[in-house]
Design a protein around this motif. Structure first.
Motif, PDB file in Angstrom:
ATOM      1  N   ILE A  49       0.796  -1.152  -0.014  1.00  0.00           N
ATOM      2  CA  ILE A  49      -0.017  -0.051   0.134  1.00  0.00           C
ATOM      3  C   ILE A  49       0.888   1.290  -0.129  1.00  0.00           C
ATOM      4  O   ILE A  49       0.493   2.257  -0.852  1.00  0.00           O
ATOM      5  N   TYR A  50       1.962   1.202   0.752  1.00  0.00           N
ATOM      6  CA  TYR A  50       2.882   2.476   0.324  1.00  0.00           C
ATOM      7  C   TYR A  50       3.647   2.496  -0.642  1.00  0.00           C
ATOM      8  O   TYR A  50       3.724   3.704  -1.311  1.00  0.00           O
ATOM      9  N   THR A  51       3.933   1.438  -1.282  1.00  0.00           N
ATOM     10  CA  THR A  51       4.695   1.419  -2.753  1.00  0.00           C
ATOM     11  C   THR A  51       3.366   1.975  -3.787  1.00  0.00           C
ATOM     12  O   THR A  51       3.762   2.910  -4.674  1.00  0.00           O
ATOM     13  N   ALA A  52       2.216   1.444  -3.744  1.00  0.00           N
ATOM     14  CA  ALA A  52       1.193   1.995  -4.381  1.00  0.00           C
ATOM     15  C   ALA A  52       1.056   3.352  -4.639  1.00  0.00           C
ATOM     16  O   ALA A  52       0.489   4.168  -5.403  1.00  0.00           O
ATOM     17  N   LYS A  53       1.360   4.213  -3.155  1.00  0.00           N
ATOM     18  CA  LYS A  53       1.200   5.824  -3.084  1.00  0.00           C
ATOM     19  C   LYS A  53       2.558   6.227  -3.371  1.00  0.00           C
ATOM     20  O   LYS A  53       2.642   7.514  -3.419  1.00  0.00           O
ATOM     21  N   GLY A  54       3.409   5.540  -3.937  1.00  0.00           N
ATOM     22  CA  GLY A  54       4.902   6.077  -4.239  1.00  0.00           C
ATOM     23  C   GLY A  54       5.881   6.583  -3.030  1.00  0.00           C
ATOM     24  O   GLY A  54       6.437   7.458  -3.351  1.00  0.00           O
ATOM     25  N   HIS A  55       5.369   6.005  -1.871  1.00  0.00           N
ATOM     26  CA  HIS A  55       6.149   6.427  -0.777  1.00  0.00           C
ATOM     27  C   HIS A  55       7.226   5.611  -0.248  1.00  0.00           C
ATOM     28  O   HIS A  55       7.509   4.512  -0.737  1.00  0.00           O
ATOM     29  N   LEU A  56       8.298   6.064   0.010  1.00  0.00           N
ATOM     30  CA  LEU A  56       9.648   5.630   0.542  1.00  0.00           C
ATOM     31  C   LEU A  56       9.528   4.378   1.187  1.00  0.00           C
ATOM     32  O   LEU A  56      10.250   3.549   1.304  1.00  0.00           O
ATOM     33  N   MET A  57       8.562   4.354   2.123  1.00  0.00           N
ATOM     34  CA  MET A  57       8.180   3.565   3.153  1.00  0.00           C
ATOM     35  C   MET A  57       7.895   1.987   2.491  1.00  0.00           C
ATOM     36  O   MET A  57       7.997   0.935   3.102  1.00  0.00           O
ATOM     37  N   GLY A  58       7.443   2.164   1.396  1.00  0.00           N
ATOM     38  CA  GLY A  58       7.168   1.005   0.476  1.00  0.00           C
ATOM     39  C   GLY A  58       8.192   0.035   0.353  1.00  0.00           C
ATOM     40  O   GLY A  58       8.379  -1.041   0.735  1.00  0.00           O
TER      41      GLY A  58
END
Length: 232
Positions: A49-58
């Motif tokens: 879900i973090y990766t889907a948002k393009g967030h570094l936490m992904g």
């Protein structure tokens, strides 16, 4: 805590919480005593879900998932999965972290998406073939169960992490194909050992999130391009 949830809308938070709840529920209903499967599944869902948002936490959380999932794979002699995630997805996720830090978007807490050149596609395809052949031989020597599916999983996993590193929205499609393969692998494993059933649920959820990730990244890419055009 606010930093972790601020960039999600209510629908995404609801979907996330619902997915985590479903994982816990499936663990209980299926009677699996391997609670580590539940924890690993929850880590994986959070990474997606973090990766889907393009967030570094992904990619950061994916590093943790790679380590834990590799250990689970070894428990059923799925050496391909252990090698793929421990020896390939893990280091590639670290490279993705570095690449994402170097290419932030003007949008807060979001990576800048990129379009791959023909050269980058060729390089990726070449590496994918070489990695598949090399690991395919290793898997054969280890007498890995479901050799064909395990080898295909190597290919799709490499393509997925390569595209994640390159910041391409097509990473999600590659992961979606990989999810389908993994669903098949863990269905086979659960026929022998029922406690692996929660992993079938896990990767079924992964498939849904990766499809969502592809849609989200396409929207994200269009929005970033529009902002650039306005600024120019």
């Amino acid at each position: 805590m606010t930093f972790l949830f601020a960039h999600f809308n209510k629908k995404e938070i609801t979907a996330w919480v619902s997915s985590l709840s479903l994982i816990v529920l499936s663990q209980m209903l299926l009677g699996s005593k391997e609670w580590v499967f539940m924890v690993v599944s929850m880590i994986g869902i959070s990474a997606l879900i973090y990766t889907a948002k393009g967030h570094l936490m992904g990619p950061v959380i994916m590093v943790v998932f790679s380590i834990t999932y590799s250990l689970i794979s070894l428990s059923f002699d799925y050496y391909g999965e252990a090698i793929t995630y421990g020896g390939m997805t893990l280091p590639m996720s670290v490279l993705a972290i570095i690449a994402w830090i170097k290419h932030p978007s003007s949008q807060k807490n979001q990576v800048e998406t990129a379009e791959l050149s023909i050269k980058e596609w060729v390089i990726g395809a070449t590496y994918a073939i070489l990695v598949t052949i090399a690991l395919g031989v290793i898997l054969y020597l280890f007498d890995t169960p479901n050799l064909v599916l395990s080898t295909i999983s190597v290919t799709t996993s490499f393509v997925a992490v390569y595209l994640t590193y390159k910041r391409s929205q097509y990473y999600a499609l590659a992961y979606a194909f990989n999810d389908i393969i993994l669903i098949g692998l863990w269905i086979y494993a659960s026929l022998a050992h029922r406690e692996y059933l929660p992993l079938v649920v896990c990767f079924s959820l992964f498939l849904i999130y990766d499809i969502y990730g592809f849609i989200a990244w396409n929207k994200m890419s269009r929005k970033q391009k529009m902002i650039v055009m306005i600024e120019e």
